[in-house]
Write an enzyme that holds these catalytic residues in place. Sequence first.
Site, PDB file in Angstrom:
ATOM      1  N   GLU A 226       0.883  -1.175   0.000  1.00  0.00           N
ATOM      2  CA  GLU A 226       0.000   0.000   0.000  1.00  0.00           C
ATOM      3  C   GLU A 226       0.910   1.211   0.000  1.00  0.00           C
ATOM      4  OE1 GLU A 226      -3.333   0.174  -0.064  1.00  0.00           O
ATOM      5  OE2 GLU A 226      -3.787  -1.972   0.109  1.00  0.00           O
ATOM      6  N   CYS A 260      -2.187   9.593   2.348  1.00  0.00           N
ATOM      7  CA  CYS A 260      -1.723   9.004   1.076  1.00  0.00           C
ATOM      8  C   CYS A 260      -2.670   9.273  -0.077  1.00  0.00           C
ATOM      9  CB  CYS A 260      -1.519   7.504   1.253  1.00  0.00           C
ATOM     10  SG  CYS A 260      -3.007   6.672   1.831  1.00  0.00           S
TER      11      CYS A 260
HETATM   12  P1  NAD Z   1       7.865   4.514   5.373  1.00  0.00           P
HETATM   13  O1  NAD Z   1       7.917   3.697   4.122  1.00  0.00           O
HETATM   14  O2  NAD Z   1       9.022   5.369   5.704  1.00  0.00           O
HETATM   15  O3  NAD Z   1       7.628   3.579   6.654  1.00  0.00           O
HETATM   16  C1  NAD Z   1       6.660   2.547   6.669  1.00  0.00           C
HETATM   17  C2  NAD Z   1       7.175   1.398   7.529  1.00  0.00           C
HETATM   18  O4  NAD Z   1       8.358   0.873   6.964  1.00  0.00           O
HETATM   19  C3  NAD Z   1       7.511   1.816   8.951  1.00  0.00           C
HETATM   20  O5  NAD Z   1       7.066   0.817   9.833  1.00  0.00           O
HETATM   21  C4  NAD Z   1       9.024   1.928   8.935  1.00  0.00           C
HETATM   22  O6  NAD Z   1       9.609   1.615  10.177  1.00  0.00           O
HETATM   23  C5  NAD Z   1       9.427   0.895   7.906  1.00  0.00           C
HETATM   24  N1  NAD Z   1      10.658   1.270   7.185  1.00  0.00           N
HETATM   25  C6  NAD Z   1      11.058   2.523   6.857  1.00  0.00           C
HETATM   26  N2  NAD Z   1      12.235   2.478   6.183  1.00  0.00           N
HETATM   27  C7  NAD Z   1      12.570   1.160   6.092  1.00  0.00           C
HETATM   28  C8  NAD Z   1      13.667   0.466   5.524  1.00  0.00           C
HETATM   29  N3  NAD Z   1      14.664   1.109   4.912  1.00  0.00           N
HETATM   30  N4  NAD Z   1      13.697  -0.876   5.623  1.00  0.00           N
HETATM   31  C9  NAD Z   1      12.698  -1.545   6.228  1.00  0.00           C
HETATM   32  N5  NAD Z   1      11.630  -0.931   6.788  1.00  0.00           N
HETATM   33  C10 NAD Z   1      11.560   0.406   6.729  1.00  0.00           C
HETATM   34  O7  NAD Z   1       6.533   5.337   5.216  1.00  0.00           O
HETATM   35  P2  NAD Z   1       6.052   6.482   6.165  1.00  0.00           P
HETATM   36  O8  NAD Z   1       6.961   7.645   5.985  1.00  0.00           O
HETATM   37  O9  NAD Z   1       5.815   5.942   7.527  1.00  0.00           O
HETATM   38  O10 NAD Z   1       4.609   6.821   5.524  1.00  0.00           O
HETATM   39  C11 NAD Z   1       4.455   7.716   4.492  1.00  0.00           C
HETATM   40  C12 NAD Z   1       4.324   7.024   3.154  1.00  0.00           C
HETATM   41  O11 NAD Z   1       3.369   5.983   3.236  1.00  0.00           O
HETATM   42  C13 NAD Z   1       3.809   7.937   2.058  1.00  0.00           C
HETATM   43  O12 NAD Z   1       4.481   7.663   0.853  1.00  0.00           O
HETATM   44  C14 NAD Z   1       2.352   7.575   1.945  1.00  0.00           C
HETATM   45  O13 NAD Z   1       1.758   7.875   0.700  1.00  0.00           O
HETATM   46  C15 NAD Z   1       2.402   6.118   2.197  1.00  0.00           C
HETATM   47  N6  NAD Z   1       1.116   5.658   2.691  1.00  0.00           N
HETATM   48  C16 NAD Z   1       0.373   4.852   1.910  1.00  0.00           C
HETATM   49  C17 NAD Z   1      -0.879   4.433   2.360  1.00  0.00           C
HETATM   50  C18 NAD Z   1      -1.750   3.533   1.557  1.00  0.00           C
HETATM   51  O14 NAD Z   1      -2.699   3.017   2.121  1.00  0.00           O
HETATM   52  N7  NAD Z   1      -1.482   3.306   0.289  1.00  0.00           N
HETATM   53  C19 NAD Z   1      -1.333   4.848   3.609  1.00  0.00           C
HETATM   54  C20 NAD Z   1      -0.530   5.673   4.366  1.00  0.00           C
HETATM   55  C21 NAD Z   1       0.702   6.067   3.908  1.00  0.00           C
END
Ligand code: NAD
Length: 469
Positions: A226, A260
Site C-alpha cells: 500500500e 496518502c
Molecule cells: P515509510 O515507508 O518510511 O515507513 C513505513 C514502515 O516501513 C515503517 O514501519 C518503517 O519503520 C518501515 N521502514 C522505513 N524504512 C525502512 C527500511 N529502509 N527498511 C525496512 N523498513 C523500513 O513510510 P512512512 O513515511 O511511515 O509513511 C508515508 C508514506 O506511506 C507515504 O508515501 C504515503 O503515501 C504512504 N502511505 C500509503 C498508504 C496507503 O494506504 N497506500 C497509507 C498511508 C501512507
Amino acid sequence: LPDPAGGSGGLSCPPRMDPFVDTLQRLREAFVSGRTRPAEFRAAQLKGLSRFLQENKQLLQEALAQDLHKSAFEAELSEISISQNEINLALRNLRAWMKDEKVSKNLATQLDSAFIRKEPFGLVLILSPWNYPLNLSLGPLVGALAAGNCVVLKPSEISKSTEKVLAEVLPRYLDQSCFAVVLGGPQETGRLLEHKFDYIFFTGNPQVGKIIMTAAAKHLTPITLELGGKNPCYVDDNCDPQTVANRVAFFRCFNAGQTCVAPDYVLCSPEMQARLVPALQSAITRFYGDDPQSSPNLGRIISQKHFQRLRGLLSFGRVVIGGQSDESDLYIAPTVLVDVQETDPVMQEEIFGPILPIVNVRSLGQAIDFINRREKPLALYAFSNNSQVVKRVLAQTSSGGFCGNDGFMHLTLASLPFGGVGSSGMGNYHGKFSFDTFSHHRACLLRPPGLEKIYAIRYPPHTPRNLRV
Ligand code: NAD
C-alpha cells in the site's frame, strides 16, 4: 553460522542474538497447533480488538494528538471509528467469509465436490506507517486475524506515542501466543525481514516498498504493498469554485496533508484558477481562522525531517495563500502555489503536507495527457458539473481509486477494495477484501473413491472410442 534465509516451511535459523527468534518461534508453533483456525478463536481476537479501542479511546486520542496534533474529531473519524467499523463488519460476516465457496463444474467433475477454501497463510507481518498509525495498523490486523493467521505487527517508530500504546496495551487484548508487536526502525525491520513470513502487508512509501519487495522475494513471500504518490485533482471550468474549494481544501489539509490519498495538486485552466484561489482562501479561513497556527483543527508535521522537506517545497512557484512556517511548532500553513512548473520538485515528489500546487492546463485532453505521463496514482479526483467530463477522466486514466466531485470518500466504503496500481501499490484490502487478502484461496476437488469403471476411460491404451468421449 546457520543461514539466516532459512529453509522452507518452518522458521528460519537466524544467527544467535537475533531479537526476533523467540517471538517468531512462538507464533509459528501456535499457528501449526491449529489454534487460530476456529471461527470462535478468530471472533474472540476481533472482540479483543474492539475492547482495546473502546477501553483506551482517550489514551489513543492523546497519543495521536502528541504524534500529529490530531484533533479529537480527526482521531475519531479517521483512526478510531474507521477501525471499529472494520472490526464490526468482520465480526458480522466472519462465518460467511470463512465458508467454502462452491464453484461450477465441467462434465468430467459432475460427481465431485468442487470449492475454494479460504485458509490462513500462517505467520503474517504487518508493517505500518506513521500518518494514520492506529488505523493503518488495526485495519490490516482485522483482516489478518479474521482470516486465522498469527500476526507480527511492526508499527512506525516515527509516531512514538501511538507506537507505545500499540506495543504496551494492545497485546493485552489478544492471544499473545498468536500475536506480537515488535519495535524498530529501518535497521531492525531489515533484520526482521531476513526471517521467512507467509505473508507481508506493507503500508509506506514506494522507495521502502522496493526494499520490502526485495526482502520478500528472497523467500517468495506474497505481499501487499500500500504505497503513495501524487494524486491529481482535475477541476473543470464547469463547476462551482466555492464547492470545489471547500472539498479540496478540506481533504488537502486533513491530518495536515499527511494522507496518502490527499489531492496532491490541482489541474485547471488559468480562468478556473483565478476563481478557485479566492474560494480556497475563503475555505481555509473558515476552517482554520485568520491564524491557522492557533486552530485546534489543524495538525502538525510529524518530524523535523519532513518539516524541512516541506519548507523547501514552498520556494517553488508563487505563494498565493499561506506560505508561513514555524519550525519550533512543526507548523506549515495551508498553502496554495501557482505558476508551478511540471519539473519543479513540488511536482516531482509526493507532497504529504498542507501545500497545494495548481498547474494550468488548456483542455481536458491536456489534463488527461498530463496525468497519463506520470506514475499511476493511488487516487484520482475530477470535479465537474458535467458528468461526461468526470466519466471521461475515469475512462481515459488509471489509478488505485477514483472519486468524482469529492475527496477521498471512496475509501470510506468497505464494499470497495482499497489499494494502488503500478507504483502506488499492489493488492488491496478493507472489508471482505481484507479477509481475502490474508487468505490463501485453495482450489479443492473431492472425488468419491468409487466409480472406477467410469473414470477408467481416461487410461491408456487410448482408442478412437476414448477420444469420442
Ligand atoms: P515509510 O515507508 O518510511 O515507513 C513505513 C514502515 O516501513 C515503517 O514501519 C518503517 O519503520 C518501515 N521502514 C522505513 N524504512 C525502512 C527500511 N529502509 N527498511 C525496512 N523498513 C523500513 O513510510 P512512512 O513515511 O511511515 O509513511 C508515508 C508514506 O506511506 C507515504 O508515501 C504515503 O503515501 C504512504 N502511505 C500509503 C498508504 C496507503 O494506504 N497506500 C497509507 C498511508 C501512507
